[in-house]
Motif scaffolding. Sequence first.
Motif, PDB file in Angstrom:
ATOM      1  N   MET A 190      -1.615  -4.585   8.465  1.00  0.00           N
ATOM      2  CA  MET A 190      -0.269  -5.032   8.145  1.00  0.00           C
ATOM      3  C   MET A 190       0.615  -3.867   7.706  1.00  0.00           C
ATOM      4  SD  MET A 190       1.885  -7.419   8.145  1.00  0.00           S
ATOM      5  CE  MET A 190       0.701  -8.682   8.628  1.00  0.00           C
ATOM      6  N   ALA A 191       0.058  -2.957   6.920  1.00  0.00           N
ATOM      7  CA  ALA A 191       0.822  -1.788   6.480  1.00  0.00           C
ATOM      8  C   ALA A 191       1.256  -0.943   7.670  1.00  0.00           C
ATOM      9  CB  ALA A 191      -0.016  -0.950   5.511  1.00  0.00           C
ATOM     10  N   GLN A 192       0.365  -0.817   8.638  1.00  0.00           N
ATOM     11  CA  GLN A 192       0.688  -0.043   9.837  1.00  0.00           C
ATOM     12  C   GLN A 192       1.768  -0.744  10.651  1.00  0.00           C
ATOM     13  OE1 GLN A 192      -2.646   0.691  12.460  1.00  0.00           O
ATOM     14  NE2 GLN A 192      -1.773   2.618  13.153  1.00  0.00           N
ATOM     15  N   GLN A 193       1.666  -2.060  10.754  1.00  0.00           N
ATOM     16  CA  GLN A 193       2.655  -2.827  11.502  1.00  0.00           C
ATOM     17  C   GLN A 193       4.031  -2.738  10.849  1.00  0.00           C
ATOM     18  OE1 GLN A 193       2.051  -4.433  14.395  1.00  0.00           O
ATOM     19  NE2 GLN A 193       4.202  -5.020  14.586  1.00  0.00           N
ATOM     20  N   LEU A 194       4.057  -2.778   9.513  1.00  0.00           N
ATOM     21  CA  LEU A 194       5.324  -2.739   8.772  1.00  0.00           C
ATOM     22  C   LEU A 194       5.821  -1.315   8.534  1.00  0.00           C
ATOM     23  CD1 LEU A 194       4.586  -5.461   6.056  1.00  0.00           C
ATOM     24  CD2 LEU A 194       6.115  -5.683   8.022  1.00  0.00           C
ATOM     25  N   GLU A 195       4.940  -0.335   8.834  1.00  0.00           N
ATOM     26  CA  GLU A 195       5.268   1.077   8.606  1.00  0.00           C
ATOM     27  C   GLU A 195       5.583   1.347   7.141  1.00  0.00           C
ATOM     28  OE1 GLU A 195       8.321   1.230  11.931  1.00  0.00           O
ATOM     29  OE2 GLU A 195       7.223   3.079  12.327  1.00  0.00           O
ATOM     30  N   VAL A 196       4.701   0.891   6.265  1.00  0.00           N
ATOM     31  CA  VAL A 196       4.848   1.142   4.835  1.00  0.00           C
ATOM     32  C   VAL A 196       3.569   1.776   4.309  1.00  0.00           C
ATOM     33  CG1 VAL A 196       6.440  -0.781   4.509  1.00  0.00           C
ATOM     34  CG2 VAL A 196       3.993  -1.143   4.156  1.00  0.00           C
ATOM     35  N   ASN A 197       3.668   2.404   3.142  1.00  0.00           N
ATOM     36  CA  ASN A 197       2.507   2.981   2.491  1.00  0.00           C
ATOM     37  C   ASN A 197       1.482   1.877   2.216  1.00  0.00           C
ATOM     38  OD1 ASN A 197       0.820   3.779   0.082  1.00  0.00           O
ATOM     39  ND2 ASN A 197       1.941   5.691   0.394  1.00  0.00           N
ATOM     40  N   PRO A 198       0.217   2.068   2.579  1.00  0.00           N
ATOM     41  CA  PRO A 198      -0.784   1.027   2.369  1.00  0.00           C
ATOM     42  C   PRO A 198      -0.865   0.535   0.924  1.00  0.00           C
ATOM     43  CG  PRO A 198      -1.674   2.713   3.804  1.00  0.00           C
ATOM     44  CD  PRO A 198      -0.354   3.231   3.308  1.00  0.00           C
ATOM     45  N   LEU A 199      -0.747   1.458  -0.041  1.00  0.00           N
ATOM     46  CA  LEU A 199      -0.820   1.053  -1.443  1.00  0.00           C
ATOM     47  C   LEU A 199       0.320   0.102  -1.792  1.00  0.00           C
ATOM     48  CD1 LEU A 199      -2.300   1.302  -4.101  1.00  0.00           C
ATOM     49  CD2 LEU A 199      -0.876   3.301  -4.647  1.00  0.00           C
ATOM     50  N   LEU A 200       1.497   0.362  -1.237  1.00  0.00           N
ATOM     51  CA  LEU A 200       2.645  -0.519  -1.461  1.00  0.00           C
ATOM     52  C   LEU A 200       2.354  -1.902  -0.905  1.00  0.00           C
ATOM     53  CD1 LEU A 200       5.601  -0.633  -2.471  1.00  0.00           C
ATOM     54  CD2 LEU A 200       6.309  -0.022  -0.155  1.00  0.00           C
ATOM     55  N   CYS A 201       1.712  -1.947   0.233  1.00  0.00           N
ATOM     56  CA  CYS A 201       1.362  -3.227   0.863  1.00  0.00           C
ATOM     57  C   CYS A 201       0.344  -3.967   0.003  1.00  0.00           C
ATOM     58  CB  CYS A 201       0.799  -2.967   2.255  1.00  0.00           C
ATOM     59  SG  CYS A 201       0.934  -4.357   3.397  1.00  0.00           S
ATOM     60  N   SER A 255       5.478 -10.706  -1.932  1.00  0.00           N
ATOM     61  CA  SER A 255       6.415 -11.028  -2.993  1.00  0.00           C
ATOM     62  C   SER A 255       7.828 -11.055  -2.410  1.00  0.00           C
ATOM     63  CB  SER A 255       6.338  -9.986  -4.117  1.00  0.00           C
ATOM     64  OG  SER A 255       6.857  -8.743  -3.683  1.00  0.00           O
ATOM     65  N   SER A 256       8.675 -11.868  -3.002  1.00  0.00           N
ATOM     66  CA  SER A 256      10.058 -11.960  -2.529  1.00  0.00           C
ATOM     67  C   SER A 256      10.786 -10.633  -2.697  1.00  0.00           C
ATOM     68  CB  SER A 256      10.799 -13.067  -3.291  1.00  0.00           C
ATOM     69  OG  SER A 256      10.243 -14.329  -3.010  1.00  0.00           O
ATOM     70  N   ALA A 257      10.487  -9.922  -3.787  1.00  0.00           N
ATOM     71  CA  ALA A 257      11.131  -8.626  -4.021  1.00  0.00           C
ATOM     72  C   ALA A 257      10.797  -7.651  -2.893  1.00  0.00           C
ATOM     73  CB  ALA A 257      10.686  -8.062  -5.364  1.00  0.00           C
ATOM     74  N   PHE A 258       9.556  -7.688  -2.427  1.00  0.00           N
ATOM     75  CA  PHE A 258       9.130  -6.820  -1.327  1.00  0.00           C
ATOM     76  C   PHE A 258       9.862  -7.200  -0.042  1.00  0.00           C
ATOM     77  CE2 PHE A 258       5.886  -5.703   1.994  1.00  0.00           C
ATOM     78  CZ  PHE A 258       5.922  -4.325   1.814  1.00  0.00           C
ATOM     79  N   ALA A 259       9.997  -8.502   0.201  1.00  0.00           N
ATOM     80  CA  ALA A 259      10.712  -8.973   1.392  1.00  0.00           C
ATOM     81  C   ALA A 259      12.162  -8.507   1.374  1.00  0.00           C
ATOM     82  CB  ALA A 259      10.659 -10.496   1.464  1.00  0.00           C
ATOM     83  N   ILE A 260      12.798  -8.594   0.215  1.00  0.00           N
ATOM     84  CA  ILE A 260      14.195  -8.164   0.088  1.00  0.00           C
ATOM     85  C   ILE A 260      14.314  -6.662   0.334  1.00  0.00           C
ATOM     86  CG2 ILE A 260      16.107  -7.889  -1.556  1.00  0.00           C
ATOM     87  CD1 ILE A 260      15.096 -10.533  -2.861  1.00  0.00           C
ATOM     88  N   GLY A 261      13.358  -5.899  -0.214  1.00  0.00           N
ATOM     89  CA  GLY A 261      13.379  -4.449  -0.010  1.00  0.00           C
ATOM     90  C   GLY A 261      13.254  -4.083   1.460  1.00  0.00           C
ATOM     91  N   LEU A 262      12.352  -4.760   2.179  1.00  0.00           N
ATOM     92  CA  LEU A 262      12.182  -4.491   3.606  1.00  0.00           C
ATOM     93  C   LEU A 262      13.435  -4.868   4.389  1.00  0.00           C
ATOM     94  CD1 LEU A 262       8.520  -5.651   4.377  1.00  0.00           C
ATOM     95  CD2 LEU A 262       9.393  -3.314   4.304  1.00  0.00           C
ATOM     96  N   ARG A 290      15.361  -2.355   6.695  1.00  0.00           N
ATOM     97  CA  ARG A 290      15.150  -2.465   8.135  1.00  0.00           C
ATOM     98  C   ARG A 290      15.864  -3.627   8.796  1.00  0.00           C
ATOM     99  NH1 ARG A 290       8.698  -1.517   7.725  1.00  0.00           N
ATOM    100  NH2 ARG A 290       8.819   0.524   6.739  1.00  0.00           N
ATOM    101  N   GLY A 291      16.496  -4.458   8.006  1.00  0.00           N
ATOM    102  CA  GLY A 291      17.195  -5.595   8.574  1.00  0.00           C
ATOM    103  C   GLY A 291      18.444  -5.179   9.328  1.00  0.00           C
ATOM    104  N   PRO A 292      19.084  -6.114  10.029  1.00  0.00           N
ATOM    105  CA  PRO A 292      20.272  -5.805  10.840  1.00  0.00           C
ATOM    106  C   PRO A 292      21.557  -5.804  10.019  1.00  0.00           C
ATOM    107  CG  PRO A 292      19.740  -8.109  11.067  1.00  0.00           C
ATOM    108  CD  PRO A 292      18.687  -7.532  10.152  1.00  0.00           C
ATOM    109  N   PHE A 293      21.444  -5.491   8.721  1.00  0.00           N
ATOM    110  CA  PHE A 293      22.573  -5.664   7.824  1.00  0.00           C
ATOM    111  C   PHE A 293      23.305  -4.353   7.527  1.00  0.00           C
ATOM    112  CE2 PHE A 293      19.236  -8.749   6.287  1.00  0.00           C
ATOM    113  CZ  PHE A 293      19.711  -9.797   7.052  1.00  0.00           C
ATOM    114  N   LYS A 294      24.571  -4.498   7.226  1.00  0.00           N
ATOM    115  CA  LYS A 294      25.388  -3.376   6.793  1.00  0.00           C
ATOM    116  C   LYS A 294      25.364  -3.361   5.268  1.00  0.00           C
ATOM    117  CE  LYS A 294      29.372  -2.698   8.781  1.00  0.00           C
ATOM    118  NZ  LYS A 294      30.798  -2.890   9.167  1.00  0.00           N
TER     119      LYS A 294
END
Length: 226
Positions: free
Chosen positions: A55-66, A80-87, A91-95
């Motif tokens: 999953m960490a590889q798929q998301l391109e994040v540090n494994p420890l963070l995952c 966690s919701s906080a992690f989802a918001i950070g991603l 990486r989202g399509p937002f300005k």
Amino acid sequence: MTESNLVHSENSTAFLTDKTAFAHTAQVANYFSKSKMIPEVFHNKPEDCLVVLMMAQQLEVNPLLCFQNMNVIHGRPSFSSAFAIGLANKRGPFKGPLRWTTDTSKGLKVTCHAVIESTDEAIEISADMEMAQRAGWTKNKIYQSIPEQMLRYRSATMLIRLYCPEVLCGLHSVDEIIDITPNNQTAKVSNGINKEVDLSTKIDNTGKSDSVIDSINASISESVDV
């Protein structure tokens, strides 16, 4: 899916068909399983650690963070919701990052706002205490202590799920897992880190939670041109 995304997706799972790469990843997972710096739920479980590394590889994040942001509830991984918001912010399509406004004129309501970068379209999704009560979310005592924060998480994950579900690769947040927990089934957070919700009590949804989700999905279906 764009060509670059397709190439990345193929590369992130290439070790499954490469014996040498798989052996290396399995060895890394074994080392992680012996570490005391990852959540206890993954201790001495190299197979589970291997899944987290995937999953960490798929998301391109540090494994420890995952590791630190993943919970396992009834065998289902969730972030966690906080992690989802950070991603989503990264990486989202937002300005710019997600932002929130709070309205207390008719009870507590929190609205998550964003702007689609490619179109400059302003989007928003709201969550309020009435919705939380109907859905059964308020069975969690944390809604009594920090209701605004919980509604921020809820409105954000709904917006992410609608406008950029690929950010989480289809995984749910901890809050969303509660809604699909069967009636009268005890749900416990396996990972003690970043627990936005207390799942140690009985979850007794009366079907209202599902109806809220169904209504959201129905609205999405009506608004999207297939």
